[in-house]
Design a protein around this motif. Structure first.
Motif, PDB file in Angstrom:
ATOM      1  N   ILE A 227       1.078  -1.222   0.145  1.00 36.17           N
ATOM      2  CA  ILE A 227      -0.036   0.086  -0.221  1.00 36.17           C
ATOM      3  C   ILE A 227       0.265   1.001   0.115  1.00 36.17           C
ATOM      4  O   ILE A 227       0.317   2.249   0.032  1.00 36.17           O
ATOM      5  N   LYS A 228       1.923   1.308   0.678  1.00 40.42           N
ATOM      6  CA  LYS A 228       3.093   2.143   0.453  1.00 40.42           C
ATOM      7  C   LYS A 228       3.002   2.623  -0.974  1.00 40.42           C
ATOM      8  O   LYS A 228       4.019   3.909  -1.707  1.00 40.42           O
ATOM      9  N   THR A 229       2.950   1.682  -1.996  1.00 46.25           N
ATOM     10  CA  THR A 229       3.040   2.204  -3.575  1.00 46.25           C
ATOM     11  C   THR A 229       2.467   2.925  -4.028  1.00 46.25           C
ATOM     12  O   THR A 229       2.366   3.506  -5.709  1.00 46.25           O
ATOM     13  N   LEU A 230       1.308   3.571  -2.926  1.00 43.95           N
ATOM     14  CA  LEU A 230      -0.136   3.275  -4.051  1.00 43.95           C
ATOM     15  C   LEU A 230       0.146   5.250  -4.071  1.00 43.95           C
ATOM     16  O   LEU A 230       0.649   5.709  -3.213  1.00 43.95           O
ATOM     17  N   ARG A 231      -0.540   5.821  -5.357  1.00 45.93           N
ATOM     18  CA  ARG A 231      -1.636   7.054  -5.057  1.00 45.93           C
ATOM     19  C   ARG A 231      -1.867   7.976  -3.973  1.00 45.93           C
ATOM     20  O   ARG A 231      -2.629   6.359  -3.685  1.00 45.93           O
ATOM     21  N   PRO A 232      -2.504   8.588  -3.855  1.00 46.87           N
ATOM     22  CA  PRO A 232      -3.289   8.955  -2.924  1.00 46.87           C
ATOM     23  C   PRO A 232      -5.029   8.551  -3.530  1.00 46.87           C
ATOM     24  O   PRO A 232      -5.121   9.185  -5.202  1.00 46.87           O
ATOM     25  N   PHE A 233      -5.684   8.100  -3.352  1.00 45.96           N
ATOM     26  CA  PHE A 233      -7.114   8.030  -3.699  1.00 45.96           C
ATOM     27  C   PHE A 233      -7.111   6.558  -4.633  1.00 45.96           C
ATOM     28  O   PHE A 233      -7.743   6.354  -5.098  1.00 45.96           O
ATOM     29  N   GLY A 234      -5.591   6.346  -4.623  1.00 49.56           N
ATOM     30  CA  GLY A 234      -5.137   4.822  -5.128  1.00 49.56           C
ATOM     31  C   GLY A 234      -6.075   3.880  -4.747  1.00 49.56           C
ATOM     32  O   GLY A 234      -6.189   4.017  -3.199  1.00 49.56           O
ATOM     33  N   ALA A 235      -5.905   2.779  -4.770  1.00 52.22           N
ATOM     34  CA  ALA A 235      -7.083   1.529  -4.173  1.00 52.22           C
ATOM     35  C   ALA A 235      -6.252   0.103  -4.740  1.00 52.22           C
ATOM     36  O   ALA A 235      -5.572  -0.438  -5.434  1.00 52.22           O
ATOM     37  N   VAL A 236      -6.075  -1.059  -3.421  1.00 49.31           N
ATOM     38  CA  VAL A 236      -5.896  -2.424  -3.243  1.00 49.31           C
ATOM     39  C   VAL A 236      -6.871  -3.343  -3.034  1.00 49.31           C
ATOM     40  O   VAL A 236      -7.632  -2.729  -2.546  1.00 49.31           O
ATOM     41  N   SER A 237      -6.262  -4.068  -4.036  1.00 47.22           N
ATOM     42  CA  SER A 237      -7.636  -5.794  -3.784  1.00 47.22           C
ATOM     43  C   SER A 237      -6.622  -6.400  -2.959  1.00 47.22           C
ATOM     44  O   SER A 237      -5.896  -6.723  -3.659  1.00 47.22           O
ATOM     45  N   VAL A 238      -7.511  -7.028  -1.938  1.00 50.76           N
ATOM     46  CA  VAL A 238      -6.783  -8.749  -1.737  1.00 50.76           C
ATOM     47  C   VAL A 238      -7.223  -9.846  -2.690  1.00 50.76           C
ATOM     48  O   VAL A 238      -8.517  -9.883  -2.101  1.00 50.76           O
ATOM     49  N   ILE A 239      -5.944 -10.542  -3.227  1.00 54.82           N
ATOM     50  CA  ILE A 239      -7.642 -12.153  -3.548  1.00 54.82           C
ATOM     51  C   ILE A 239      -6.520 -13.353  -2.572  1.00 54.82           C
ATOM     52  O   ILE A 239      -7.113 -14.063  -2.677  1.00 54.82           O
TER      53      ILE A 239
END
Length: 328
Positions: A227-239
């Protein structure tokens, strides 16, 4: 019909070939002649007793492709080419390690116009339907965005790479071994990052402002770093759960979660539900793209029905680097 069953937890030797009666379809079900099926970690975990108790005979398998034998409602015609995934297979109903399978109609997708062989079709359903749910529904991907796939050498990770690239995204893929770099680039990755446990700095060298989305296949073990790689308002989905149990110890919402970043978990059990009707899935389009050579095949090895135990052994040794399929 012939089917593999599990009567007690164990290694590949716990898969036993038996003669079973084929379940006749109810009003909301379809009976399918299985021509091929893909192999998944969920089936290895089920066999090993890691996904609940094994009571009686359990037929494993969570996906298949084949031809319709009978649909009481007449939605699907006899002999129609279809794919199926999830819908309680190997848990609340018999799975697909069998010559025939009876499944929920809502978990069946028509593949009438596909020219792919059964073994190529078998590499598609579970991986790509899961990717569809995570990328389109959870992350809302758009052409031109940048996606990080953490754990990209798994079959679902490779599917994410190929699908995102086909949808016009810039794709960064991770692997623990540099030997997999060429494979990932062949599948569509624009950049490959060697994963030593912490990759945020390396990803930021590629995408200085951060990536738009992260597909987290490894799971809780690497989530804080991903999640440290995300821009503001980015998103991560865990699968995925490749890195162990889905538990985050002492997760701090303000310190561990960057500002305005969205975090979600996509369970493939939603496939075929009212929230995710498979009539809206891109599976038929994906089959056409693979047939035309515009998307590479996920399949790395095909086994006969009598080779299922050996296939499970190879899966457990982490030597798949793609999708194993079994043909009948």
């Amino acid at each position: 019909m012939k089917a593999y069953v599990i009567e007690q937890a164990g290694g590949p030797e716990a898969l036993l070939l038996r003669d079973l009666s084929s379940a006749q379809p109810g009003a909301d079900e379809v009976q399918i002649r299985v021509r091929a099926f893909g192999l998944n970690r969920a089936e290895v975990y089920r066999r090993a007793g890691k996904m609940g108790p094994i009571a009686g005979q359990v037929v494993p398998g969570i996906e298949a492709v084949g031809e319709v034998i009978h649909d009481p409602a007449g939605v699907f015609r006899i002999g129609q080419r279809v794919a199926t995934a999830m819908g309680g297979m190997q848990f609340s109903r018999n799975g697909s390690y069998a010559e025939q399978v009876t499944v929920l109609r809502d978990n069946v997708v028509a593949l009438d116009d596909s020219t792919l062989s059964w073994e190529e079709l078998a590499a598609l359903p579970q991986a790509y339907l899961t990717v569809w749910g995570a990328l389109d529904r959870s992350l809302g991907i758009q052409a031109g965005q940048t996606l990080l796939v953490r754990g990209a050498t798994s079959s679902v990770g490779l599917a994410a790479v190929t699908y995102a690239k086909a949808r016009g995204l810039q794709v960064i893929a991770t692997t623990r071994s540099s030997e997999n770099t060429a494979r990932l680039r062949h599948m569509g990755a624009d950049e490959v990052v060697i994963d030593g446990g912490e990759i945020a700095a390396s990803v930021r060298e590629i995408a200085a402002s951060g990536v738009d989305g992260v597909l987290e296949v490894v799971g809780a073990a690497t989530l804080r770093d991903s999640i440290k790689t995300l821009r503001p308002f980015g998103a991560v989905s865990v699968i995925g759960l490749l890195g162990g149990p889905p538990v985050l110890e002492q997760f701090h919402l303000m310190q561990d979660l960057p500002g305005a970043v969205r975090l979600s978990f996509f369970p493939s059990g939603l496939l075929g539900s009212a929230a995710m009707p498979l009539t809206e899935s891109p599976l038929a389009w994906i089959a056409r793209e693979v047939a035309a050579g515009r998307m590479p095949s996920l399949r790395t090895q095909t086994f006969g029905f009598d080779e299922l135990r050996r296939a499970h052994s190879l899966m457990e040794s982490d030597r798949a680097l793609g999708k194993f399929v079994v043909t009948l």
